[in-house]
Design an enzyme around this catalytic site. Structure first.
Site, short mmCIF file in Angstrom:
data_model
loop_
_atom_site.label_atom_id
_atom_site.label_comp_id
_atom_site.label_asym_id
_atom_site.label_seq_id
_atom_site.Cartn_x
_atom_site.Cartn_y
_atom_site.Cartn_z
N ASP A 35 0.80 -1.22 0.00
CA ASP A 35 0.00 0.00 0.00
C ASP A 35 0.83 1.27 0.00
OD1 ASP A 35 -2.25 -1.46 -0.08
OD2 ASP A 35 -2.69 -1.35 2.06
N GLY A 36 2.14 1.13 0.18
CA GLY A 36 2.99 2.30 0.10
C GLY A 36 3.18 3.01 1.42
N LYS A 37 3.07 2.24 2.50
CA LYS A 37 3.18 2.82 3.83
C LYS A 37 4.58 3.38 4.09
CE LYS A 37 2.78 -0.41 6.64
NZ LYS A 37 4.13 -0.64 7.14
N SER A 541 0.41 -34.45 35.01
CA SER A 541 0.61 -32.99 35.04
C SER A 541 1.84 -32.56 34.25
CB SER A 541 0.64 -32.47 36.48
OG SER A 541 1.43 -33.27 37.32
#
Lengths: 639, 308
Positions: A35-37, A541
């Site tokens: 997205d071109g951040k 356990s």
């Protein structure tokens, strides 16, 4: 910026004076790899003249070597830091960037966009006043846009810029922009994001990033930078009542007793009446001490040192609050939990929780539902995997001072820490206290464990035998039980198989069910020990965390972890119940030692090596240890 | 705190916020860790860190010692400044020198910046932390210094062998720091993470914090090497053929070991003047340090090995 540069050149002292008085905006950017951040941030740095010439030279060199812009300046490379990421061409961690204009200083948290990095985004959002969300104009709102908006809303980031990027690829079409803007505003309201500004940009060329775009003259709103410079973030925290979590108690000499902390909200004033939490004691602020002399008042955000008018018992973790609006204490909450670790969150497991300056232990039980962050659907869940978010009940081991996250991030946000690995494994946002915790009090009974034990000539305690299936736990427990009976002592055996026939017959063998299995048995063992009996627990356990939880429940001095140590090969060879054979044949799932892990105790009180000792010898050794620890005598007779 | 007289104090400026955050970090780590220490390297960032520590615990003294990992190659003026500052602070100073390195005669001139820094600084620091069993060490590093530091946590976890694994860093939310470590593991803590170089200078100016005079211009003897001005601080710097020290008006933007730190020509002899010069300059801060020129992404590699 330009005017700054002029002032710096001609009148540096005026610049220094103005710079000192600027405020700070912390913002985050989110969006996926494409997205071109990083390009947008790189652009902001470049155009606000924060890129030095040697950095530009490196950038030009890097752009040619690993850039994605055919050798042209690739601004994303200014931002992508670690070598591994640069090679992969993606941002995988939160990176913090700094720049300033003549109006403000900015700290940018650059966070990755993929779903597997939700934890990084949440980290960035936790300190942000504003978020820039990027979308590709060609693609519009994507699943991840919705996810990011949900997270931004959840973390209480108040302002959002939706940057509709790559407008050049849709021919700067206003209709495309308007459709995306309208669709987004409708969605944002649903996730609690109310202040939205939508801006059309072209980050690679800089349109509407810093300078208004010539190519989109139909857009009349602010550019990204103009909005960042002018948005009001002074907030409302000062209008809220005083909250000062105590970090540190200072006693440099006998005359001075100061309480240090950072004001989480409100106004601190000399002479103000305050109420301590959890003690409830009321007093006044006597002094606000600084090296430059006492001051009359201080506001939200300051780190201060105060003294009080009365000698009050205040320690780290307490909260000094306005007497007119005291802080609440509670032990049970409804909270949103964001899981940040590869090992899933399990209901019933105990974690350390840091809230404010307080460190407490808390259990998650139960998970009401988890959220599909892409569709906002609520799903039922027994556990939370990495990057999943759920609404849970958070049960602390004691009441803690708190505010809801919505009203005060500093007293409503907590981190969850794994007790054994010390990793930060999750974050929780407190919504409200569950009233139950205020109404149910542990009944303090006059006839207590010590009295009951004394009546039987012993001290109630828990012997916790852990080991692989077929290691000999039950055989040894049975022998110890018989020895104790012969000595005239009172004991009881809780056996794994037997308990699974009744109390725990609803549980299977998944990791989640194993945790719940142990939690219930630990609770029962505690009650029996409280009744003054020597309680033998014989359970595989397999997980350290649950054994640690049992230890915490019972209390350190009365809990004996007995490691019945039989190598897997030996246990498998004995195979008394024929279970290993079935597990190897694939007829049994989640079988400890085969396809489910066994975490051996690191420091058991008693270590039984069954390749060296017969069960009879082991039993004698355990009884000897109990005697040495004073458990076969009443508590009151011990020195 | 300026607005002592009015009833509602002014909103915090960005510098106020940085100060408050750093003090919060210092107190938080001091409260939760068993044996913290503050690394003191004599430079301007250390000066700010020490000043903040004094503020954080006033009227008491900071409840931890200072540690200087000495390469023995600092400028003479730095040693004099260090001793004076420590004396006035009332705090304890531990000076650690890698004796093994000293015995081997490791020096920046014959062994180069990489080897010298690794042995005297990185190894020296690890030795000192192990020797005293410190579980947390405050350092003055900032995120704006270098790209790999942009991703560094404020509280950074180190394994028992002092390694920094960028993939194993703990998420850091709000201002809640996870300070829990097992025996032998430790934390490096950076209270100045969110400060920029300008903020540091601005704060020194506002608070009138003393700094080493080398930051201010004065006539000093230098030789020019590989495009850098190297100050001849004592007779340990062998002069190459044709080299003759010349008096030039120079100052230092950063202070490391003297043959590794280049000076810049300048006439700026006051704080505002050097800030002005810095803001108008077109090179970023670390260019003065030869150490970063070795390889791209070199700082990340050094950090993984335990360099601060």
């Amino acid at each position: 910026m330009a005017s700054d540069l002029h002032t710096i050149e001609t009148d540096i002292e005026t610049f220094l004076d103005s710079y000192a008085k600027r405020d700070l905006l912390r913002f985050m950017t989110c969006g996926s790899v494409d997205d071109g951040k990083s390009t947008l941030i790189g652009r902001l740095l470049y155009e606000s003249q924060q890129v030095f010439s040697d950095q530009l030279a490196t950038l030009a060199k890097d752009s040619k070597a690993v850039g994605t812009r055919d050798g042209e300046l690739d601004f994303a490379l200014l931002v992508d830091g670690l070598a591994a990421e640069r090679e992969q061409g993606i941002t995988i961690d939160v990176a913090y960037r700094f720049f300033r204009t003549d109006r403000r200083k900015f700290i940018v948290a650059d966070t990755p966009g993929h779903e597997q990095y939700t934890r990084n985004m949440v980290t960035g959002a936790s300190t942000a006043d504003l978020a820039i969300l990027l979308v590709d104009a060609r693609k519009g709102l994507l699943t991840q846009t919705r996810r990011h908006s949900y997270l931004v809303g959840l973390l209480g980031v108040r302002h959002v810029i939706l940057a509709v990027n790559k407008m050049d690829l849709v021919a700067f079409d206003q209709t495309v922009f308007s459709t995306i803007a309208a669709e987004y505003r409708a969605f944002a309201a649903k996730v609690g994001v109310t202040d939205v500004t939508v801006i059309p940009v072209c980050a690679v060329d800089g349109d509407n990033v810093v300078q208004p775009s010539q190519r989109m003259d139909w857009y009349r709103g602010p550019t990204v930078l103009t909005f960042l410079e002018t948005v009001d973030v002074t907030g409302t925290v000062t209008a809220q009542p005083l909250r000062l979590p105590v970090q540190y108690v200072s006693r440099p000499d006998a005359d001075f007793r100061g309480f240090a902390g950072r004001i989480a909200s409100g106004l601190l004033a000399r002479g103000a009446r305050v109420r301590m939490a959890p003690s409830g004691f009321e007093t006044h602020i006597a002094r606000i001490v600084t090296p430059e002399g006492d001051v009359e008042s201080a506001r939200e955000g300051r780190s201060v040192m105060v003294t009080l008018s009365d000698e009050v018992d205040v320690s780290r973790g307490d909260v000094i609050a306005a007497a007119s609006a005291p802080v609440e204490c509670a032990a049970q909450f409804e909270a949103s939990v964001i899981w940040m670790h590869e090992e899933p969150l399990l209901q019933g497991r105990q974690y350390l929780v840091k809230i404010g300056t307080q460190l407490a232990a808390a259990t998650i039980a139960p998970i009401k539902h988890k959220i599909n962050v892409n569709t906002l659907e609520q799903l039922s869940a027994e556990k939370l995997e990495l990057n999943e978010i759920g609404t849970c009940e958070l049960v602390f081991d004691r009441p803690v001072p708190f505010d809801s996250y919505a009203s005060n991030r500093a007293l409503g946000g907590c981190i969850l820490i794994d007790r054994l690995t010390n990793q930060t494994v999750g974050a929780a946002l407190i919504h409200f206290a569950l009233r139950r915790s205020q109404n149910i009090h542990w009944q303090a009974l006059d006839v207590n464990r010590a009295v009951r034990g004394a009546q039987k000539g012993q001290t109630g305690c828990v012997l916790w035998l852990t080991g692989l299936s077929g290691s000999g736990k039950s055989t040894i427990a049975n022998l110890v039980d018989k020895h104790l009976l012969a000595l005239g002592k009172h004991s009881y055996v809780l056996d794994g198989d037997n308990v699974r026939h009744g109390l725990n017959k609803d549980l299977g063998f998944s990791a989640q069910d194993r945790v719940e299995n142990i939690r219930r048995v630990a609770e029962v063992a505690r009650l029996i020990a409280d009744a003054g009996l020597i309680t033998l627990v014989s359970f595989i356990s397999p997980f350290r965390s649950e054994r640690q939880m049992a230890r915490t429940l019972v209390g350190a001095g009365e809990f004996f972890e007995v490691y019945v140590d039989t190598p897997l090969a030996v246990a498998e060879q004995r195979d008394v119940k024929g279970l290993y054979k079935k597990a190897r044949a694939g007829q049994l799932q989640n079988f400890t030692g085969i396809d489910s892990p066994y975490e051996a105790p690191e420091q058991p009180e008693i270590h039984i090596d069954t390749t060296r000792l017969t069960p009879a010898e082991a039993a004698l050794e355990i009884v000897a240890c109990l005697t040495a620890a004073g458990m076969l005598a009443p508590e009151s007779l011990k020195s | 705190m300026s607005a002592a007289s009015s009833s509602t104090p002014a909103p915090l400026t960005q510098l106020d916020r940085l100060e408050a955050e750093s003090i919060h970090i210092l107190r938080e780590i001091t409260s939760e860790c068993a044996k913290p220490v503050m690394l003191y390297s004599i430079g301007k960032d250390s000066a700010v860190l020490l000043h903040l520590a004094k503020k954080a615990f006033y009227p008491g003294l900071p409840p931890f010692p200072l540690l200087h990992v000495d390469t023995t190659w600092k400028f003479q003026a730095m040693y004099a400044f260090r001793d004076e500052v420590v004396k006035r602070s009332g705090m304890d100073l531990i000076v650690h020198i890698n004796q093994e390195g000293l015995r081997q005669g490791i020096n920046p001139i014959t062994h180069g910046s990489g080897v010298h820094t690794d042995i005297m600084k990185t190894q020296g620091l690890r030795q000192a932390l192990d020797l005293h069993g410190f579980d947390a060490a405050f350092g003055g590093a900032r995120r704006d210094e270098e790209k790999s530091r942009a991703k560094e946590r404020i509280v950074s976890f180190r394994s028992a062998s002092h390694r920094w694994d960028p993939k194993q860093q703990r998420p850091e939310l709000w201002s809640l720091y996870n300070t829990r470590v097992h025996r032998g593991e430790s934390l490096r803590v950076f209270p100045l993470s969110n400060w920029t170089e300008l903020d540091v200078w601005q704060y020194i100016y506002r608070e009138q914090i003393p700094i080493v005079p080398l930051y201010l211009s004065a006539p000093r003897p230098v030789v020019e090497r590989n495009g850098q001005l190297i100050m001849v601080d004592d007779d340990r710097l062998p002069l190459r053929e044709g080299e003759r020290p010349i008096e030039r008006s120079v100052r230092f933007r950063t202070l490391g070991c003297y043959p590794l730190t280049g000076a810049v020509e300048s006439t700026a002899s006051t704080l505002p003047a050097i800030i002005q010069e810095m803001l108008l300059a077109s090179t970023s801060e670390r260019q003065g340090r030869l150490i970063d020129h070795d390889a791209s992404a070199s700082m990340e590699k050094k950090k993984q090995e335990g360099y601060f």
